[in-house]
Write a protein that holds these residues in place. Sequence first.
Motif, PDB file in Angstrom:
ATOM      1  N   ALA A  47      77.491  57.405  79.882  1.00  0.00           N
ATOM      2  CA  ALA A  47      76.735  58.647  80.006  1.00  0.00           C
ATOM      3  C   ALA A  47      77.400  59.632  80.958  1.00  0.00           C
ATOM      4  O   ALA A  47      77.386  60.847  80.718  1.00  0.00           O
ATOM      5  CB  ALA A  47      75.309  58.343  80.466  1.00  0.00           C
ATOM      6  N   GLN A  51      78.522  63.397  80.042  1.00  0.00           N
ATOM      7  CA  GLN A  51      77.829  64.534  80.657  1.00  0.00           C
ATOM      8  C   GLN A  51      78.833  65.531  81.239  1.00  0.00           C
ATOM      9  O   GLN A  51      78.658  66.747  81.124  1.00  0.00           O
ATOM     10  CB  GLN A  51      76.869  64.049  81.740  1.00  0.00           C
ATOM     11  N   GLU A  54      80.263  67.475  78.389  1.00  0.00           N
ATOM     12  CA  GLU A  54      79.342  68.486  77.893  1.00  0.00           C
ATOM     13  C   GLU A  54      79.289  69.695  78.822  1.00  0.00           C
ATOM     14  O   GLU A  54      79.182  70.837  78.377  1.00  0.00           O
ATOM     15  CB  GLU A  54      77.939  67.883  77.743  1.00  0.00           C
ATOM     16  N   LEU A  55      79.372  69.443  80.133  1.00  0.00           N
ATOM     17  CA  LEU A  55      79.267  70.539  81.093  1.00  0.00           C
ATOM     18  C   LEU A  55      80.548  71.345  81.201  1.00  0.00           C
ATOM     19  O   LEU A  55      80.509  72.534  81.550  1.00  0.00           O
ATOM     20  CB  LEU A  55      78.895  69.987  82.477  1.00  0.00           C
ATOM     21  N   ALA A 111      69.954  64.679  86.001  1.00  0.00           N
ATOM     22  CA  ALA A 111      69.892  64.840  84.540  1.00  0.00           C
ATOM     23  C   ALA A 111      68.548  65.409  84.091  1.00  0.00           C
ATOM     24  O   ALA A 111      68.467  66.065  83.040  1.00  0.00           O
ATOM     25  CB  ALA A 111      70.150  63.502  83.857  1.00  0.00           C
ATOM     26  N   PRO A 116      71.403  70.717  84.775  1.00  0.00           N
ATOM     27  CA  PRO A 116      72.092  69.702  85.591  1.00  0.00           C
ATOM     28  C   PRO A 116      73.356  70.264  86.227  1.00  0.00           C
ATOM     29  O   PRO A 116      74.080  71.056  85.624  1.00  0.00           O
ATOM     30  CB  PRO A 116      72.416  68.594  84.576  1.00  0.00           C
ATOM     31  N   LEU A 121      77.622  64.679  89.970  1.00  0.00           N
ATOM     32  CA  LEU A 121      78.240  63.642  89.145  1.00  0.00           C
ATOM     33  C   LEU A 121      79.492  63.096  89.828  1.00  0.00           C
ATOM     34  O   LEU A 121      79.724  61.880  89.857  1.00  0.00           O
ATOM     35  CB  LEU A 121      78.594  64.203  87.765  1.00  0.00           C
ATOM     36  N   VAL A 178      72.165  58.374  74.570  1.00  0.00           N
ATOM     37  CA  VAL A 178      72.550  59.721  74.984  1.00  0.00           C
ATOM     38  C   VAL A 178      72.408  60.697  73.822  1.00  0.00           C
ATOM     39  O   VAL A 178      71.942  61.830  73.993  1.00  0.00           O
ATOM     40  CB  VAL A 178      73.991  59.731  75.536  1.00  0.00           C
ATOM     41  N   GLY A 182      69.007  61.483  75.341  1.00  0.00           N
ATOM     42  CA  GLY A 182      69.490  62.253  76.468  1.00  0.00           C
ATOM     43  C   GLY A 182      70.013  61.394  77.614  1.00  0.00           C
ATOM     44  O   GLY A 182      69.774  60.184  77.687  1.00  0.00           O
ATOM     45  N   HIS A 183      70.735  62.053  78.515  1.00  0.00           N
ATOM     46  CA  HIS A 183      71.338  61.353  79.644  1.00  0.00           C
ATOM     47  C   HIS A 183      70.285  60.747  80.574  1.00  0.00           C
ATOM     48  O   HIS A 183      70.483  59.673  81.139  1.00  0.00           O
ATOM     49  CB  HIS A 183      72.222  62.318  80.448  1.00  0.00           C
ATOM     50  N   TYR A 187      70.196  56.944  82.255  1.00  0.00           N
ATOM     51  CA  TYR A 187      70.173  56.684  83.695  1.00  0.00           C
ATOM     52  C   TYR A 187      68.907  55.931  84.117  1.00  0.00           C
ATOM     53  O   TYR A 187      68.915  55.157  85.077  1.00  0.00           O
ATOM     54  CB  TYR A 187      70.283  57.994  84.465  1.00  0.00           C
TER      55      TYR A 187
END
Length: 430
Positions: A47, A51, A54-55, A111, A116, A121, A178, A182-183, A187
Motif C-alpha cells: 500500500a 500511495q 498515486e501522489l 490515509a 493525504p 509516508l 487498495v 482504499g489505502h 493500513y
Amino acid sequence: MTSATTLPARLSALLPDLSPWRSSADFRLLWVQGLVTYFGSFMALIALPLQIKELTGSPLAVGAMGAVELVPLVVFGLYGGALADSADRRKVILGTEAGLGLLALVLLVNAAMPDPMLWPLYLVAGGVSALAGLQRPALDSLIARIVPHDQLTAAAALNSLRWQFGAITGPAVAGLVVAYAGHATAYTVTVVTFTVSVLLCLRLAPAPPAEHARKPSLRGIAEGARYAWSRPVLLGTYAIDLAAMFFAFPNTIFPFLADELDAEWSLGLMYAAGSVGSLVLGLTSGWTSRVRRHGLFVVFGAAAWGLAIAAAGSFSNVWLVLVCLAVAGAGDMLSGLGRSTIWNQTIPEELRGRLAGIEVLSYSVGPQLGQVRAGAMAGWTGTRSAIWTGGVACVASVALLAAALPKLLTYDSETDADAVRRRQSSPSGV
C-alpha cells in the motif's frame, strides 16, 4: 512392492522438517507471531509505494523510499545488535513490535484524511526501518538459543515458509484491498495484526543476556565487526547477499512494469510470485536438513536469483515474467537457508546479537539500495532495462565474490572449526 513402499518414504523426506516446532514452545509462539505480523506488514509494504505512486506518479519518488530507510536501518541495526547482547531479547521484541503498530496507525490516520500528505509516508518509512533494525537482531539471535543446534536448518526453512505465506497472501490481498477499499483499509488490517502480535509476544519466556554482558557501545559493535571480518565464510554470506539485492531487487518498480506490460491487474501477483517460488522450495525442503555444504546454497541460490531476474526483465509476456520471478524466489530462499544456517552454526552466543545486527545490514541494506538503483535506472534507461541489467550484474558479482572467497564454497558444517565449537557449546535439547 518395494517401489510402492519406498515412493511414499521418498516423498515424505521432501516435506519440511518439523523438529523445531515439536521441540521448542517459544519457537512455536514466535512462528505464529511472525505469521500474523508478516501478513499485516506486507499489506502496508504494498500500500505504501502504491500511495506514493498515486501522489507523485514518479518512479524516482517511489525508489527514494529506499534512501529514506537506509540510514536508520544502518544505525539502528548495528545498535540493535549490541542491544540484543545486553538486554532481555523478549523486551526488545515486544517494545519494537508495539512501536511498529503505532507507525501503522499514523499511516491509517494520514490515509483517512481528505488530502493525504506525502511527507508522513517517508517519515513512517524511516521509522519502520529504525524499529526493524532494532528488532531483527533480537529475533534472529533468539533462534539459536531456543532451537537445538542440529535443527537450525529446519528452523530456517520453517521460518522462511512462514515469511513466504505472508509474502504471498499479503501482497495479493493488499492489491485487491487498495484497489477496491482504499489505502486506509489496508493500513487498518496492519494495525490489527500488530495488536495481535504484541499480545502473542507477551507470552514469550524471558530471554535475559549473559551474566557478564556489557552495555551497548561502539567498542562492542566494533568487536562484532572484527569477528565478522576475520571469518571469510561469514564475509562471503554478507557480501553475496548484499550484491545480489543491490543489483537485482526490482520490487519498487513493479507498478511501472505492470503498466508497461499493459497488465495492471498483475501487480499483486508480481509482488507475490517470488514468494510462491520460495514456498514451493520450502514445502520440499526436508532434504536441506541433511546437507552439510551450506556455502553452496548461498552461491548457487544467489546466482539463480540473478539469472531469473535478468530473464524477467527480458520478457514482454506477463506470464513468463511471473514464472521468472517465482524461480528467482526459489533461488533467494535457497541462498537464505544457507546464510541463516551458517550464521547460527558458527557464531558464538556472546556475539550472536552483534553479528545479527551485521546480518540485518547484509540482507536489508541491499534491498534498500536496490530500490534506489532500480528507481533511478528505470527513470534513466526504462523499466525493463533496469531489471535485466541488474540481473546480469548480480550473476557477475556473485561469481567474482565466490572466486575471491573460496572458503565459502568449501564450508562443511561437520569440519568447520567454528561450527564444531558452536555445536559443542549448544544445548542438546530445548
